[in-house]
Motif scaffolding. Sequence first.
Motif, PDB file in Angstrom:
ATOM      1  N   ILE A 170       0.824  -1.210   0.000  1.00  0.00           N
ATOM      2  CA  ILE A 170       0.000   0.000   0.000  1.00  0.00           C
ATOM      3  C   ILE A 170       0.857   1.258   0.000  1.00  0.00           C
ATOM      4  CG2 ILE A 170      -1.621   1.362   1.379  1.00  0.00           C
ATOM      5  CD1 ILE A 170      -2.864  -1.314   2.297  1.00  0.00           C
ATOM      6  N   VAL A 171       1.845   1.298   0.899  1.00  0.00           N
ATOM      7  CA  VAL A 171       2.715   2.485   0.983  1.00  0.00           C
ATOM      8  C   VAL A 171       3.517   2.653  -0.303  1.00  0.00           C
ATOM      9  CG1 VAL A 171       4.666   3.533   2.193  1.00  0.00           C
ATOM     10  CG2 VAL A 171       2.858   2.385   3.496  1.00  0.00           C
ATOM     11  N   GLY A 172       4.066   1.558  -0.812  1.00  0.00           N
ATOM     12  CA  GLY A 172       4.867   1.629  -2.037  1.00  0.00           C
ATOM     13  C   GLY A 172       4.063   2.098  -3.236  1.00  0.00           C
ATOM     14  N   SER A 173       2.802   1.626  -3.329  1.00  0.00           N
ATOM     15  CA  SER A 173       1.959   2.016  -4.461  1.00  0.00           C
ATOM     16  C   SER A 173       1.388   3.420  -4.304  1.00  0.00           C
ATOM     17  CB  SER A 173       0.807   1.012  -4.623  1.00  0.00           C
ATOM     18  OG  SER A 173       1.292  -0.280  -4.891  1.00  0.00           O
ATOM     19  N   CYS A 174       0.980   3.745  -3.072  1.00  0.00           N
ATOM     20  CA  CYS A 174       0.350   5.039  -2.833  1.00  0.00           C
ATOM     21  C   CYS A 174       1.326   6.188  -3.043  1.00  0.00           C
ATOM     22  CB  CYS A 174      -0.216   5.064  -1.424  1.00  0.00           C
ATOM     23  SG  CYS A 174      -1.269   6.478  -1.049  1.00  0.00           S
TER      24      CYS A 174
ATOM     25  N   ILE B 111       6.857   4.541  -4.221  1.00  0.00           N
ATOM     26  CA  ILE B 111       8.214   4.273  -3.728  1.00  0.00           C
ATOM     27  C   ILE B 111       8.662   2.946  -4.321  1.00  0.00           C
ATOM     28  CG2 ILE B 111       9.684   4.012  -1.695  1.00  0.00           C
ATOM     29  CD1 ILE B 111       7.568   5.510  -0.098  1.00  0.00           C
ATOM     30  N   ASN B 112       9.444   3.015  -5.352  1.00  0.00           N
ATOM     31  CA  ASN B 112       9.828   1.795  -6.073  1.00  0.00           C
ATOM     32  C   ASN B 112      10.650   0.831  -5.232  1.00  0.00           C
ATOM     33  OD1 ASN B 112       8.441   2.355  -8.377  1.00  0.00           O
ATOM     34  ND2 ASN B 112      10.198   2.990  -9.582  1.00  0.00           N
ATOM     35  N   SER B 113      11.429   1.354  -4.287  1.00  0.00           N
ATOM     36  CA  SER B 113      12.241   0.465  -3.454  1.00  0.00           C
ATOM     37  C   SER B 113      11.338  -0.480  -2.653  1.00  0.00           C
ATOM     38  CB  SER B 113      13.132   1.280  -2.510  1.00  0.00           C
ATOM     39  OG  SER B 113      12.349   2.142  -1.698  1.00  0.00           O
ATOM     40  N   LEU B 114      10.224   0.046  -2.129  1.00  0.00           N
ATOM     41  CA  LEU B 114       9.277  -0.808  -1.403  1.00  0.00           C
ATOM     42  C   LEU B 114       8.570  -1.780  -2.345  1.00  0.00           C
ATOM     43  CD1 LEU B 114       7.601   1.647   1.155  1.00  0.00           C
ATOM     44  CD2 LEU B 114       9.339  -0.090   1.587  1.00  0.00           C
ATOM     45  N   LEU B 115       8.247  -1.310  -3.536  1.00  0.00           N
ATOM     46  CA  LEU B 115       7.588  -2.183  -4.496  1.00  0.00           C
ATOM     47  C   LEU B 115       8.510  -3.302  -4.978  1.00  0.00           C
ATOM     48  CD1 LEU B 115       5.512   0.355  -6.633  1.00  0.00           C
ATOM     49  CD2 LEU B 115       4.681  -1.270  -4.925  1.00  0.00           C
ATOM     50  N   TYR B 116       9.819  -3.027  -5.032  1.00  0.00           N
ATOM     51  CA  TYR B 116      10.774  -4.086  -5.374  1.00  0.00           C
ATOM     52  C   TYR B 116      10.757  -5.169  -4.297  1.00  0.00           C
ATOM     53  CZ  TYR B 116      12.981  -1.779  -9.379  1.00  0.00           C
ATOM     54  OH  TYR B 116      13.228  -1.230 -10.610  1.00  0.00           O
TER      55      TYR B 116
ATOM     56  N   ALA C  49       3.356  -1.454 -12.036  1.00  0.00           N
ATOM     57  CA  ALA C  49       3.383  -0.217 -11.255  1.00  0.00           C
ATOM     58  C   ALA C  49       4.805   0.321 -11.125  1.00  0.00           C
ATOM     59  CB  ALA C  49       2.781  -0.475  -9.875  1.00  0.00           C
ATOM     60  N   ILE C  50       5.759  -0.588 -10.907  1.00  0.00           N
ATOM     61  CA  ILE C  50       7.168  -0.170 -10.792  1.00  0.00           C
ATOM     62  C   ILE C  50       7.635   0.461 -12.096  1.00  0.00           C
ATOM     63  CG2 ILE C  50       9.537  -1.012 -10.550  1.00  0.00           C
ATOM     64  CD1 ILE C  50       8.442  -3.173  -8.651  1.00  0.00           C
TER      65      ILE C  50
ATOM     66  N   GLU D 163       9.900  10.879  -9.375  1.00  0.00           N
ATOM     67  CA  GLU D 163       9.606  11.580  -8.137  1.00  0.00           C
ATOM     68  C   GLU D 163       8.378  10.982  -7.492  1.00  0.00           C
ATOM     69  OE1 GLU D 163      11.349  13.893  -6.647  1.00  0.00           O
ATOM     70  OE2 GLU D 163      12.880  13.844  -8.219  1.00  0.00           O
ATOM     71  N   PRO D 164       8.472  10.595  -6.205  1.00  0.00           N
ATOM     72  CA  PRO D 164       7.294  10.030  -5.541  1.00  0.00           C
ATOM     73  C   PRO D 164       6.208  11.068  -5.392  1.00  0.00           C
ATOM     74  CG  PRO D 164       9.057  10.456  -3.933  1.00  0.00           C
ATOM     75  CD  PRO D 164       9.639  10.681  -5.305  1.00  0.00           C
TER      76      PRO D 164
END
Length: 268
Positions: free
Chosen positions: A63-67, A70-75, A255-256, A262-263
Amino acid sequence: MARTSNMLTILLNVLTLLLGILLLTGAIWTSVHPGGATLCEKTFAKPYLFTGIFLVVLAVIGIVGSCYKINSLLYIYSGVLFVMIVGLLAFAIFALVVTNKGIGKVVANQGFKDYRFGDYSKWLQKHVVNEQNWDKIQSCLIDSRVCLSIASAKNLKEFYRTHLTPLESGCCKPPGNCGYLFVNTTYWVPPKSGEIADEPDCKSWSNDQKQLCYDCGSCKVGVLNNLRHLWRGFAVMNFSILVFVVVIYSISCCAIRNNHQEPQPCHI
């Protein structure tokens, strides 16, 4: 496209978060109210707790990575999903392999089959119905009152015509070669001669309704038979879950790829 993939990822992870919270609630309730939970329920409390924590953490990362894109979280999120895909596929294949055996032989003039340990894989025999696990399994059998579901029979002939599941046949009556005399479906007495077959299962039988043949080898075989069908069902279900996880993984990868450098906060 980027907005759509992120919104789908958020939506799917909100559902995952709710499932994780539900599992955590059940596990915590069981731990806080030990007097109201059976040993069988307590056995499942820890798996529910760990699964709930895992799903909540994974959902929050997604949720945080998509919202916030933040690609690092999505990775990290996609990496965990990839491991899940491999694990689900491996378990499905493993379950089909270890449950491939287990046929059973029809007993003449009786409404049930005769199952033996040799009908099941060595892995199931060694790792499932061993001494370490059997007390917990036995407790679950007693809690579920599996033997109360057997229909009443007036005599032995009528009883043998009754359809019994392998679990009922193995756990709720003494083995046929023990020579016990029928009183009712879960109450049998030794022969008048006092002699019974020299087999462990014959000596393990008890008319105590909380014992019966729950400690018999035949009962363990009945559990293996149930487990075989259960695992094969899980294997089929796993393939369905696998397809779902692959879809989520594909969306997260999309999504990534489509996220801006820029987030930017999402607007739901």
